[in-house]
Structures are given as structure tokens and as C-alpha cells.
Design an enzyme around this catalytic site. Structure first.
Site, PDB file in Angstrom:
ATOM      1  N   ASP A  26      25.093  21.223  55.383  1.00 23.62           N
ATOM      2  CA  ASP A  26      24.793  20.540  54.123  1.00 23.62           C
ATOM      3  C   ASP A  26      24.334  19.113  54.390  1.00 23.62           C
ATOM      4  OD1 ASP A  26      26.026  22.662  52.238  1.00 23.62           O
ATOM      5  OD2 ASP A  26      27.621  22.255  53.683  1.00 23.62           O
ATOM      6  N   HIS A  86      28.732  30.010  57.533  1.00 21.98           N
ATOM      7  CA  HIS A  86      28.828  29.075  56.418  1.00 21.98           C
ATOM      8  C   HIS A  86      29.488  27.774  56.860  1.00 21.98           C
ATOM      9  CE1 HIS A  86      30.935  27.935  52.466  1.00 21.98           C
ATOM     10  NE2 HIS A  86      29.645  27.720  52.261  1.00 21.98           N
ATOM     11  N   HIS A 133      29.305  18.369  52.892  1.00 18.19           N
ATOM     12  CA  HIS A 133      29.093  19.278  51.774  1.00 18.19           C
ATOM     13  C   HIS A 133      29.288  18.604  50.425  1.00 18.19           C
ATOM     14  CE1 HIS A 133      30.253  22.246  48.711  1.00 18.19           C
ATOM     15  NE2 HIS A 133      29.354  23.010  49.283  1.00 18.19           N
TER      16      HIS A 133
END
Length: 313
Positions: A79, A42, A92
């Protein structure tokens, strides 16, 4: 349409075998539902990895990608946002406040202004020290990932066409995963432009809190001229997982789930719980039919899977 053309229309882009191309090998394994668990980091490998002697680094950064490769991670999630002057950058939040030493919305800043900032360590915040790392562009991350790791591009703005075009320019269209939310009213998204040019995975969205129509959403998404790579699970009750997993098995599609924070399957736990008892969290997820796990603790997950050998970067 000929039979051959029809079969090709159903297929995801599958990279050809190239000696030493680890990313292509991972992409082929992801496309095979029997290819074993897939570890997704992540925002990259930003947390410390003490068994490998790796310190914390800024999320969504080039060095976070390098550390993922060193650990043997399969997929790095990152992202993508758009600057005021039309450049695609890796951040992000809608603003740069948390992750950098600057302030303001990404959409209000030029690329030059964003590039002048320093990324803060790990997940950022006011208490995290600025580092020497700068905000990368999507083009830079695609180039750095080439042959090394698959990227999940979490597209934060209405810029899917631009993002997919960037992957094509980089020769990386078969080595990324793109996702978007899909509910019962959505058409099969994998067949729509620009999703039809990259491996695509719907994020399931139920019509009610009980998730009563998740299987129906999966069947709707699998009914197009081009099929999805798999499905990302929303936050859901553990009681819903057997039905969803059975449908994924029937379709021969992968299931992606987050063990982030408290975990997305209620009752199974998240990363903090998995550090104490990986079998109780990650083991239950895999036994329940989940084969792609996104985590902030990739080193621990790889160790649980018996894949914690350090790799060259």
C-alpha cells in the site's frame, strides 16, 4: 497509425527475458491467461509460515517481501501513501497508529517523522510488539523487489502519476500491477494516463448489490486502445461468477479474487476456511475461473498448489 503501432498500443509492458530475473518471468506468466494460478500475498508474507520456519513479521515491510521470495510467492501486494513533504511510503492506513509505535495521519507527517517510527509485528495493533523494522519508501521496495517478485501497488491517495513515475525511475514499470475501481460509467481506464504506462487491472464495481452489470463493465473496460491485464472481483454472489468468468475467458483476461477474511465470493469461504479445506475454497475458486488469488495465508495456498518448496532469497 501503422498495424505494428496499433498492435503495440494494445500490449501491456512485458519485461524482456533476462537470465535470473524471476520478476520478469512472473510478469510474463501473469500476462498469459493460460499461465496457471498466481499467488498474491496481502501486504506481504507477514503471517507465520511454520513449514518454512518463518515467524511473523510486520506487514508492508522489507522482511515481508523477503519472506514472500523465500516461499515462492508470485506477487506481493503493498500500500502506497504520501507524506506531508511529498515522499511515497508503504503504509496501509491513513494513520500510523495501528502499524507503528507512533500516532498521527501519514499526510500530516514528514518522511523523517515516519522513518523515526518502529513497525509493529504482523498486522499491528496495540497488543503487537514494536520491532526494529522501519517504514519503507516505495523507492526502497521497488529496488528490493527488482528481479525477485512482482509488486501490486495499492495506491491509497490521489497519487497515481507519482507512483507510476517512481516505477519508471526504478526500471520496474513492467514488473508491477496498478489497479483502480471501474464502474459502468467509467471510460476504459487502461488507456488513460498514467495507467497506460504500467500493467493495469480494473477493480470491477457494480451498479447494484446483485452485480447485474459486471459483465457490461468488463466489456466497457476492454473496449479501449489499450486493454487491461485482467479484472479484480468485488464482493459478489457466487451466482455471478460463471458469467464473469465466461467473459474473462472470451477476452483472454485473468480474474483476481480475494480469499481474505470471509472471502469475496459469497458462499465459497475465505482464508480461515481454506486452512481447514483448501479444495473447498481455493479449489472452487480456481475451478470457477479465478486464476489470481490474494491471501493472508500464502504458504498454505502454495502448498495446495504443490509449490511449497523453499526458495533462495
Amino acid at each position: 497509425m501503422s498495424l505494428l503501432m496499433f498492435v503495440l498500443a494494445l500490449a501491456q509492458p512485458t519485461p524482456a527475458a533476462v537470465p535470473g530475473d524471476r520478476a520478469a518471468a512472473i510478469a510474463r506468466r501473469i500476462a498469459d491467461p493460460d499461465g496457471g494460478p498466481i499467488v498474491v500475498a496481502h501486504r506481504g508474507c507477514h503471517n507465520p509460515a511454520p513449514r518454512h520456519g518463518l515467524a511473523s513479521v510486520p506487514e508492508n515491510s522489507p522482511v515481508a517481501l523477503d519472506q514472500c521470495v523465500a516461499l515462492g510467492v508470485d506477487v506481493m501486494e503493498l500500500d502506497v501513501r504520501r507524506t506531508r513533504d511529498g515522499h511515497l511510503v508503504i503504509l496501509h492506513d491513513a494513520s500510523v497508529d495501528r502499524t507503528t509505535d507512533g500516532h498521527g495521519k501519514v499526510a500530516d507527517l514528514t518522511l523523517a517523522a515516519v522513518r523515526a517510527l518502529h513497525l509493529r509485528d504482523n498486522e499491528g495493533g496495540a497488543g503487537a510488539a514494536p520491532t526494529d523494522a522501519r517504514v519503507p519508501t516505495l523507492d526502497e521496495m521497488l529496488a528490493q523487489a527488482r528481479g525477485r517478485i512482482v509488486l501490486n501497488l495499492d495506491v491509497k491517495d490521489a497519487i497515481y502519476a507519482e507512483v507510476v513515475a517512481a516505477t519508471e525511475r526504478a526500471g520496474a514499470a513492467g514488473r508491477v500491477i496498478v489497479k483502480n475501481a471501474a464502474g459502468i460509467g467509467d471510460p476504459p481506464l487502461a488507456a488513460l494516463p498514467s495507467y497506460d504506462r504500467v500493467p493495469f487491472m480494473p477493480i470491477l464495481s457494480a451498479s447494484d448489490a446483485a452485480g447485474s452489470d459486471l459483465v457490461a463493465v468488463m466489456r466497457r473496460q476492454d473496449d479501449g486502445a489499450r486493454r487491461p491485464l485482467g479484472y479484480e472481483l468485488p464482493r459478489m454472489d457466487a451466482a455471478q461468477l460463471p458469467g464473469v468468468a465466461a467473459e474473462a475467458k472470451r477476452q483472454r483476461r485473468r480474474l483476481w479474487c480475494n480469499s481474505l477474511w470471509d472471502g469475496f465470493v459469497r458462499g465459497m469461504g475465505g482464508d480461515v476456511d481454506a486452512l481447514r479445506d483448501p479444495q473447498a475454497v481455493w479449489g472452487r475458486m480456481i475451478a470457477g475461473g479465478i486464476s489470481m488469488i490474494q491471501t493472508d495465508e500464502p504458504e498454505a495456498l502454495l502448498r495446495y498448489l504443490g509449490r511449497d518448496e523453499r526458495r533462495p532469497q
